[in-house]
Design a protein around this motif. Structure first.
Motif, PDB file in Angstrom:
ATOM      1  N   ALA A  88      41.819  -1.058  11.653  1.00 56.92           N
ATOM      2  CA  ALA A  88      41.069  -0.261  12.629  1.00 56.92           C
ATOM      3  C   ALA A  88      39.824  -1.032  13.052  1.00 56.92           C
ATOM      4  O   ALA A  88      39.202  -1.702  12.208  1.00 56.92           O
ATOM      5  CB  ALA A  88      40.647   1.089  12.028  1.00 56.92           C
ATOM      6  N   ALA A  89      39.466  -0.930  14.313  1.00 60.08           N
ATOM      7  CA  ALA A  89      38.232  -1.526  14.832  1.00 60.08           C
ATOM      8  C   ALA A  89      38.116  -3.006  14.454  1.00 60.08           C
ATOM      9  O   ALA A  89      37.034  -3.488  14.124  1.00 60.08           O
ATOM     10  CB  ALA A  89      37.006  -0.742  14.325  1.00 60.08           C
ATOM     11  N   GLY A  90      39.241  -3.712  14.460  1.00 59.36           N
ATOM     12  CA  GLY A  90      39.221  -5.144  14.163  1.00 59.36           C
ATOM     13  C   GLY A  90      39.048  -5.489  12.705  1.00 59.36           C
ATOM     14  O   GLY A  90      38.772  -6.640  12.359  1.00 59.36           O
ATOM     15  N   MET A  91      39.200  -4.489  11.834  1.00 56.41           N
ATOM     16  CA  MET A  91      39.026  -4.708  10.395  1.00 56.41           C
ATOM     17  C   MET A  91      40.262  -4.230   9.649  1.00 56.41           C
ATOM     18  O   MET A  91      41.018  -3.403  10.151  1.00 56.41           O
ATOM     19  CB  MET A  91      37.838  -3.893   9.862  1.00 56.41           C
ATOM     20  N   VAL A  92      40.415  -4.749   8.419  1.00 57.94           N
ATOM     21  CA  VAL A  92      41.372  -4.170   7.486  1.00 57.94           C
ATOM     22  C   VAL A  92      40.577  -3.344   6.485  1.00 57.94           C
ATOM     23  O   VAL A  92      39.560  -3.808   5.954  1.00 57.94           O
ATOM     24  CB  VAL A  92      42.190  -5.270   6.772  1.00 57.94           C
ATOM     25  N   ILE A  93      41.008  -2.106   6.280  1.00 60.83           N
ATOM     26  CA  ILE A  93      40.288  -1.178   5.400  1.00 60.83           C
ATOM     27  C   ILE A  93      41.244  -0.693   4.312  1.00 60.83           C
ATOM     28  O   ILE A  93      42.244  -0.033   4.612  1.00 60.83           O
ATOM     29  CB  ILE A  93      39.757   0.032   6.191  1.00 60.83           C
ATOM     30  N   GLY A  94      40.937  -1.045   3.071  1.00 61.97           N
ATOM     31  CA  GLY A  94      41.747  -0.595   1.935  1.00 61.97           C
ATOM     32  C   GLY A  94      41.039   0.546   1.222  1.00 61.97           C
ATOM     33  O   GLY A  94      39.930   0.383   0.713  1.00 61.97           O
ATOM     34  N   GLY A  95      41.672   1.721   1.217  1.00 63.62           N
ATOM     35  CA  GLY A  95      41.139   2.879   0.492  1.00 63.62           C
ATOM     36  C   GLY A  95      41.830   2.953  -0.847  1.00 63.62           C
ATOM     37  O   GLY A  95      43.054   2.928  -0.922  1.00 63.62           O
ATOM     38  N   MET A 132      29.711   1.958  13.903  1.00 66.29           N
ATOM     39  CA  MET A 132      30.865   2.218  13.025  1.00 66.29           C
ATOM     40  C   MET A 132      30.365   2.816  11.707  1.00 66.29           C
ATOM     41  O   MET A 132      29.552   2.208  11.028  1.00 66.29           O
ATOM     42  CB  MET A 132      31.594   0.885  12.763  1.00 66.29           C
ATOM     43  N   LYS A 133      30.839   4.012  11.425  1.00 62.49           N
ATOM     44  CA  LYS A 133      30.432   4.668  10.182  1.00 62.49           C
ATOM     45  C   LYS A 133      31.673   4.940   9.348  1.00 62.49           C
ATOM     46  O   LYS A 133      32.623   5.564   9.834  1.00 62.49           O
ATOM     47  CB  LYS A 133      29.706   5.971  10.491  1.00 62.49           C
ATOM     48  N   LEU A 134      31.671   4.457   8.122  1.00 62.73           N
ATOM     49  CA  LEU A 134      32.804   4.642   7.207  1.00 62.73           C
ATOM     50  C   LEU A 134      32.308   5.276   5.925  1.00 62.73           C
ATOM     51  O   LEU A 134      31.222   4.948   5.431  1.00 62.73           O
ATOM     52  CB  LEU A 134      33.466   3.297   6.906  1.00 62.73           C
ATOM     53  N   ALA A 135      33.111   6.191   5.392  1.00 64.96           N
ATOM     54  CA  ALA A 135      32.731   6.854   4.145  1.00 64.96           C
ATOM     55  C   ALA A 135      33.918   6.935   3.199  1.00 64.96           C
ATOM     56  O   ALA A 135      35.078   6.843   3.632  1.00 64.96           O
ATOM     57  CB  ALA A 135      32.195   8.244   4.439  1.00 64.96           C
ATOM     58  N   THR A 136      33.595   7.098   1.924  1.00 63.87           N
ATOM     59  CA  THR A 136      34.627   7.308   0.908  1.00 63.87           C
ATOM     60  C   THR A 136      34.208   8.480   0.033  1.00 63.87           C
ATOM     61  O   THR A 136      33.020   8.649  -0.269  1.00 63.87           O
ATOM     62  CB  THR A 136      34.855   6.041   0.054  1.00 63.87           C
ATOM     63  N   PRO A 160      38.390  -9.703   8.342  1.00 66.00           N
ATOM     64  CA  PRO A 160      37.267  -8.778   8.109  1.00 66.00           C
ATOM     65  C   PRO A 160      37.775  -7.603   7.275  1.00 66.00           C
ATOM     66  O   PRO A 160      38.670  -6.875   7.706  1.00 66.00           O
ATOM     67  CB  PRO A 160      36.856  -8.330   9.511  1.00 66.00           C
ATOM     68  N   LEU A 161      37.199  -7.436   6.094  1.00 65.72           N
ATOM     69  CA  LEU A 161      37.822  -6.547   5.099  1.00 65.72           C
ATOM     70  C   LEU A 161      36.812  -5.586   4.480  1.00 65.72           C
ATOM     71  O   LEU A 161      35.707  -5.990   4.109  1.00 65.72           O
ATOM     72  CB  LEU A 161      38.443  -7.410   3.981  1.00 65.72           C
ATOM     73  N   ILE A 162      37.223  -4.326   4.366  1.00 68.63           N
ATOM     74  CA  ILE A 162      36.486  -3.343   3.573  1.00 68.63           C
ATOM     75  C   ILE A 162      37.412  -2.846   2.473  1.00 68.63           C
ATOM     76  O   ILE A 162      38.542  -2.433   2.756  1.00 68.63           O
ATOM     77  CB  ILE A 162      36.030  -2.136   4.433  1.00 68.63           C
ATOM     78  N   LEU A 163      36.949  -2.928   1.243  1.00 62.51           N
ATOM     79  CA  LEU A 163      37.648  -2.288   0.123  1.00 62.51           C
ATOM     80  C   LEU A 163      36.733  -1.195  -0.385  1.00 62.51           C
ATOM     81  O   LEU A 163      35.599  -1.470  -0.807  1.00 62.51           O
ATOM     82  CB  LEU A 163      37.957  -3.293  -0.988  1.00 62.51           C
ATOM     83  N   ALA A 164      37.195   0.039  -0.313  1.00 62.54           N
ATOM     84  CA  ALA A 164      36.307   1.149  -0.665  1.00 62.54           C
ATOM     85  C   ALA A 164      37.083   2.261  -1.350  1.00 62.54           C
ATOM     86  O   ALA A 164      38.267   2.464  -1.090  1.00 62.54           O
ATOM     87  CB  ALA A 164      35.617   1.692   0.591  1.00 62.54           C
ATOM     88  N   GLY A 165      36.380   2.965  -2.229  1.00 62.73           N
ATOM     89  CA  GLY A 165      37.007   4.075  -2.926  1.00 62.73           C
ATOM     90  C   GLY A 165      36.412   4.249  -4.312  1.00 62.73           C
ATOM     91  O   GLY A 165      35.280   3.836  -4.581  1.00 62.73           O
ATOM     92  N   ASP A 166      37.205   4.874  -5.161  1.00 61.98           N
ATOM     93  CA  ASP A 166      36.805   5.127  -6.550  1.00 61.98           C
ATOM     94  C   ASP A 166      37.372   4.002  -7.408  1.00 61.98           C
ATOM     95  O   ASP A 166      38.558   3.991  -7.707  1.00 61.98           O
ATOM     96  CB  ASP A 166      37.339   6.490  -6.992  1.00 61.98           C
TER      97      ASP A 166
END
Length: 259
Positions: A100-107, A1-5, A144-150
């Motif tokens: 997505a992919a079993g995660m919550v992703i906040g941009g 799994m590759k995620l970018a911001t 399972p959480l990703i918070l990513a961005g500026d």
DNA sequence: ATGACCCGCGCAGCGGGA
């Protein structure tokens, strides 16, 4: 799994760069900030041709966030929950959350806080407070959480070149930095710093005065991982080559891979 | 060489970015 911001500083100006980057890096998910256009003007088809589905939260001329993904996802939120009741402006396009992919992703694209005087800075802090409250609620449910961005925060002194900002800039003021620490204290891991604990690490270089050539940068774009995702962290990178390109954004993409 | 950023908006120069 590759995620970018990536804060692209106008998506319409950056279509070629983003397309080239997607073709080269093939992230599963790319979070975009500073679209500077309404959703109907987002160049969706240019990315669909590469296999990426887009979801867009846009507004005229300012802000704007989007998700590009080549894996299945569903949208959970198009604004930061709790912001309106906290006195924030939910009409600003600054948050988009997917599953997505079993995660919550906040941009996210946090307010800069340098414009609008004292009230502008207060607005930034209120926005970050709402983000912290939302993150706390998700983590309390073991999401399972990703918070990513500026985030528009330089967390520590290693995150900006000496003299790159005035000591009272909104990106380094103690109240801003305290908000970033609050996110970490919730249990989130700063992915770049987890793998490079010390030393200069930048994601933004001003267009002015040869800042990139002189490596006078700031680290304000972040990827934060909840505990179980942090255990899967394999790599975290800033793509300086993208900043060195012709007609670049002033921000570089930040990407992480999870096993 | 005495100035040296980049957006959107909209057609001049300003607000915002960081």
């Amino acid at each position: 799994m590759k995620l970018a911001t990536w804060n692209v500083n106008s998506i319409r100006k950056r279509v070629a760069q983003v397309r080239a980057w997607l073709a080269r890096e093939a992230p599963d998910v790319l979070l975009l900030q500073e679209l500077k256009c309404e959703a109907r003007d987002f160049p969706e088809l240019d990315f669909a041709a590469l296999g990426y589905r887009a979801e867009i939260v846009g507004q005229k001329a300012y802000n704007g966030v989007a998700v590009l993904a080549r894996i299945p996802f569903e949208v959970r939120e198009r604004e930061l929950p709790g912001l309106a009741s906290a006195g924030g402006d939910p009409l600003e396009a600054r948050y988009l959350e997917i599953a997505a992919a079993g995660m919550v992703i906040g941009g996210l694209y946090a307010p800069n806080g340098n414009s609008g005087g004292v009230e502008g800075y207060r607005r930034k802090l209120r926005w970050l407070d709402a983000l912290i409250a939302h993150g706390r609620a998700l983590l309390a449910a073991d999401t399972p959480l990703i918070l990513a961005g500026d985030f528009n925060i330089c967390p520590d002194d290693d995150d900006l070149a000496p003299g790159a900002l005035a000591p009272d800039d909104a990106l380094v003021r103690p109240e801003s930095r305290a908000r970033f620490r609050s996110l970490l204290w919730l249990g989130m891991t700063d992915a770049l710093r987890a793998l490079t604990p010390e030393g200069p690490l930048y994601t933004f270089w001003d267009y002015q005065a040869g800042a990139f050539a002189a490596d006078r940068g700031l680290r304000i774009d972040h990827v934060l991982l909840s505990p179980t995702l942090a255990e899967r962290l394999a790599s975290a990178n800033v793509d300086r080559a993208a900043r060195a390109a012709e007609q670049p954004s002033d921000h570089a993409p930040v990407s992480v891979t999870l096993t």
